[in-house]
Design an enzyme around this catalytic site. Sequence first.
Site, PDB file in Angstrom:
ATOM      1  N   CYS A  33       0.816  -1.210   0.000  1.00  0.00           N
ATOM      2  CA  CYS A  33       0.000   0.000   0.000  1.00  0.00           C
ATOM      3  C   CYS A  33       0.852   1.264   0.000  1.00  0.00           C
ATOM      4  CB  CYS A  33      -0.943  -0.005   1.198  1.00  0.00           C
ATOM      5  SG  CYS A  33      -0.200  -0.591   2.694  1.00  0.00           S
ATOM      6  N   CYS A  56      -1.594  -3.657   8.624  1.00  0.00           N
ATOM      7  CA  CYS A  56      -1.248  -2.389   9.291  1.00  0.00           C
ATOM      8  C   CYS A  56      -0.725  -2.655  10.709  1.00  0.00           C
ATOM      9  CB  CYS A  56      -2.464  -1.468   9.368  1.00  0.00           C
ATOM     10  SG  CYS A  56      -3.114  -1.003   7.758  1.00  0.00           S
ATOM     11  N   CYS A  83      -2.914   4.682   5.605  1.00  0.00           N
ATOM     12  CA  CYS A  83      -4.356   4.724   5.801  1.00  0.00           C
ATOM     13  C   CYS A  83      -4.689   4.916   7.284  1.00  0.00           C
ATOM     14  CB  CYS A  83      -4.973   3.421   5.308  1.00  0.00           C
ATOM     15  SG  CYS A  83      -4.452   2.017   6.277  1.00  0.00           S
TER      16      CYS A  83
END
Lengths: 127, 174
Positions: A37, A106, A63
């Site tokens: 990402c 994440c 994010c």
Amino acid sequence: MAYSEKVIDHYENPRNVGSFDKNDPSVVTGMVGAPACGDVMKLQLKINDAGIIEDAKFKTYGCGSAIASSSLVTEWVKGKSIDEAAAIKNTDIAEELALPPVKIHCSILAEDAIKAALDDYKAKQGE
Amino acid sequence: MNYFELFDFPQSFELDTAELSSRYRELQRAVHPDKFAGGSEQEIMLAVQKTAQVNDGFQTLKDPLRRAEHILALRGLDISHETTTVKDTGFLMQQMEWREALEDIAHSSQPDAMIDELHTSFAAYQRDVFSSLSALLASHAEDDDIKAADQIRKLKFMAKLQDELARAEDALFE
């Protein structure tokens, strides 16, 4: 995708954002990134002579879940010994923030950031 | 699915994209479901499947990053869905600096100059990584494939930066 309330809270009011002076000998830095990402995460820890993490700061480009994961980690590591900090698992982070499966990476990134910072600590101790 | 075979190209990173486009149009025509309008349900289904493959193949081969990833996957090193963490500090510091520069554009007195400068820096960096990637893929050595995967990961971060730069540019005109 709906973010959990805890993610939104950390995203809107991130804790401990920023940097320490990297020339301070008690400061160690962990830099990690996720190619999937393009997220980049920097975690800095201020560790005293007794091996206790006195303070932590982070800077994350990514994010909401990546920002929340690193923000949470800075809260968790404060006051911990390096061994206790090393024991923080991505599953703990994912559970606390109620991350959906697509955002588990994440929390892995945040765990790896702690490890990278502690590696820097060990490297500096060895010098 | 080997898309190089589908488009009858040698399995190489260097590829003539004009030729790719013309073969794409030919293949599209040959497998178009409308051609099988009077055919059996099975024939139409197959044509729909083939069309999807041809489209996927074109998108994969057209984009150098995806093309490189496809070559590695065909050699047994599939990194397209990985969640690996990159720990190359020097590289990540540079990424951080560029992200910070992108943030500064909005408050800059000369945003256009900053955007131009970043365009130039990103392009120069990507050019270097692509040329190294090309050489690594051409060597066909297993060690070099692993190094090629690292270069592809770097290019993914660069693709993200390019997206962010385009977004910063759009924001200026709003």
